[in-house]
Design a protein around this motif. Structure first.
Motif, PDB file in Angstrom:
ATOM      1  N   LEU A 120       0.629  -0.955  -0.027  1.00  0.00           N
ATOM      2  CA  LEU A 120      -0.287  -0.278  -0.181  1.00  0.00           C
ATOM      3  C   LEU A 120       1.084   0.752  -0.563  1.00  0.00           C
ATOM      4  O   LEU A 120       1.998   1.054   0.596  1.00  0.00           O
ATOM      5  CB  LEU A 120      -0.788  -0.278   1.276  1.00  0.00           C
ATOM      6  N   GLY A 121       0.213   2.530  -0.712  1.00  0.00           N
ATOM      7  CA  GLY A 121       1.624   3.430  -0.700  1.00  0.00           C
ATOM      8  C   GLY A 121       0.315   4.905  -1.803  1.00  0.00           C
ATOM      9  O   GLY A 121      -0.853   4.817  -1.674  1.00  0.00           O
ATOM     10  N   LEU A 122       1.215   5.300  -2.262  1.00  0.00           N
ATOM     11  CA  LEU A 122       1.218   6.229  -3.403  1.00  0.00           C
ATOM     12  C   LEU A 122       1.020   6.064  -4.439  1.00  0.00           C
ATOM     13  O   LEU A 122       2.054   5.629  -4.248  1.00  0.00           O
ATOM     14  CB  LEU A 122       1.704   7.353  -3.153  1.00  0.00           C
ATOM     15  N   VAL A 123       0.311   6.062  -5.126  1.00  0.00           N
ATOM     16  CA  VAL A 123       0.150   5.589  -6.311  1.00  0.00           C
ATOM     17  C   VAL A 123       0.186   6.103  -7.711  1.00  0.00           C
ATOM     18  O   VAL A 123      -0.995   7.242  -7.430  1.00  0.00           O
ATOM     19  CB  VAL A 123      -0.529   4.504  -6.763  1.00  0.00           C
ATOM     20  N   VAL A 124       0.667   6.080  -8.735  1.00  0.00           N
ATOM     21  CA  VAL A 124       1.321   6.833  -9.828  1.00  0.00           C
ATOM     22  C   VAL A 124       0.525   6.326 -10.812  1.00  0.00           C
ATOM     23  O   VAL A 124       0.750   5.366 -11.263  1.00  0.00           O
ATOM     24  CB  VAL A 124       1.776   8.282 -10.162  1.00  0.00           C
ATOM     25  N   PRO A 125       0.087   7.107 -12.815  1.00  0.00           N
ATOM     26  CA  PRO A 125      -0.114   6.087 -13.742  1.00  0.00           C
ATOM     27  C   PRO A 125       1.802   5.993 -14.371  1.00  0.00           C
ATOM     28  O   PRO A 125       2.562   6.931 -13.851  1.00  0.00           O
ATOM     29  CB  PRO A 125      -0.623   6.592 -15.024  1.00  0.00           C
ATOM     30  N   SER A 126       2.119   5.153 -14.914  1.00  0.00           N
ATOM     31  CA  SER A 126       3.548   4.924 -14.769  1.00  0.00           C
ATOM     32  C   SER A 126       4.396   5.493 -16.144  1.00  0.00           C
ATOM     33  O   SER A 126       5.414   6.605 -16.337  1.00  0.00           O
ATOM     34  CB  SER A 126       3.804   3.530 -15.530  1.00  0.00           C
ATOM     35  N   TYR A 127       3.449   6.399 -16.285  1.00  0.00           N
ATOM     36  CA  TYR A 127       3.359   7.221 -17.427  1.00  0.00           C
ATOM     37  C   TYR A 127       3.801   8.812 -16.899  1.00  0.00           C
ATOM     38  O   TYR A 127       4.930   9.526 -17.291  1.00  0.00           O
ATOM     39  CB  TYR A 127       2.180   8.209 -18.587  1.00  0.00           C
ATOM     40  N   MET A 128       3.739   8.871 -15.598  1.00  0.00           N
ATOM     41  CA  MET A 128       3.983  10.964 -14.977  1.00  0.00           C
ATOM     42  C   MET A 128       5.907  10.492 -14.638  1.00  0.00           C
ATOM     43  O   MET A 128       6.241   8.970 -14.028  1.00  0.00           O
ATOM     44  CB  MET A 128       3.717  10.485 -13.455  1.00  0.00           C
TER      45      MET A 128
END
Length: 289
Positions: A120-128
């Motif tokens: 668990l944690g902070l997640v972003v799209p891989s394109y960022m």
């Protein structure tokens, strides 16, 4: 006259036979004897919705009446501890939910693991471009200065508040829900826009989108947990066979991901869980025999 009376008698007799035939009812189908009611505490996480509905169907097939009670995570712990709920489906240990177990654990029993190695944690799209929580302030304006969270009572939200304070992030944590967070992620991903969300594994989002966890150098979100379930005091005496089945239950990324994915696709947890059950009888027979 005799012939007339005989004809009337035959007509009457025929009519009675027809009526008797029409009134005949088939033997009722064999009913499964009720074994009592089980109340399962369910919170609004995708995997929790999935397995709660799955077990509701499986237990009802065995003659139990099952009630799913929707509540925030802390309320589920309290409900099981006080005996108002029989089962809490999802407890992350030894780290994430340890404080709940410490606070309410006097009134319930921690049972066996049904999923291992969570994240668990902070997640972003891989394109960022961002890869680490420490880099987020460099992109605060570009990313809108917000982190889209889930329900406020969850451990994940409290850990994220700690992360914002520890890393001195210029971001606002938005309280929402799993579905609202996913709606934001879907919108951003579809438009190649930036977004930062709170997420966890297992979750069907990782099957649909190319995502990445942001590195957490301070370890705010901790190490991997395992998922167990809890039962009220006395449950093992009241429903020993149910406890035996559930302590045999185990799911991996493939089986749980498939269950959550089907539910998401059909848009109905009951229909989706039913479909998954029909396709996974061999696995289920390993739990319930």
């Amino acid at each position: 006259m005799k012939n007339k009376k005989l004809s009337l008698f035959l007509v009457f007799l025929f009519g009675m036979l027809v009526i008797a035939g029409c009134g005949q009812v088939d033997e009722p189908a064999e009913q499964v004897e009720s074994k009592g009611t089980i109340k399962i505490g369910k919170n609004n996480w995708a995997e929790n919705i999935a397995v709660s509905n799955m077990w509701k169907i499986l237990l009802e097939e065995k003659g139990y009446e099952v009630e799913l009670v929707s509540a925030d995570k802390s309320v589920v712990y309290l409900g099981v501890s006080e005996g108002e709920l029989d089962i809490g489906m999802e407890v992350w240990l030894p780290i994430t939910d340890a404080r709940y177990v410490e606070e309410y654990g006097h009134g319930f029993t921690v049972q066996d693991m049904w999923y291992e190695n969570t994240s668990l944690g902070l997640v972003v799209p891989s394109y960022m471009e961002v890869n680490c929580i420490t880099e987020l302030n460099d992109y605060a304006d570009e990313y809108g200065g917000r982190i889209v969270g889930i329900d406020p009572g969850s451990s994940l939200m409290q850990l994220t508040e700690e992360a914002i304070e520890h890393y001195d992030l210029n971001y606002e944590l938005i309280e929402s829900s799993d579905s609202a967070m996913m709606a934001d992620l879907e919108r951003a991903y579809g438009n190649d826009e930036p977004t930062v969300v709170t997420l966890w594994s297992p979750h069907y989002a990782f099957a649909y989108y190319d995502l990445k966890y942001l590195d957490d150098p301070a370890g705010i979100y901790g190490e991997s947990d395992d998922i167990v379930f809890i039962t009220r005091e006395g449950f093992e005496d009241d429903h020993p066979e149910v406890l035996s089945w559930m302590n045999t239950w185990f799911m991996d990324d493939d089986s749980l991901g498939e269950l959550m994915g089907i539910i998401e696709e059909v848009g109905d947890p009951v229909e989706g869980a039913n479909m998954w059950i029909q396709d996974n009888q061999d696995l289920i027979s390993q739990w319930i025999n």
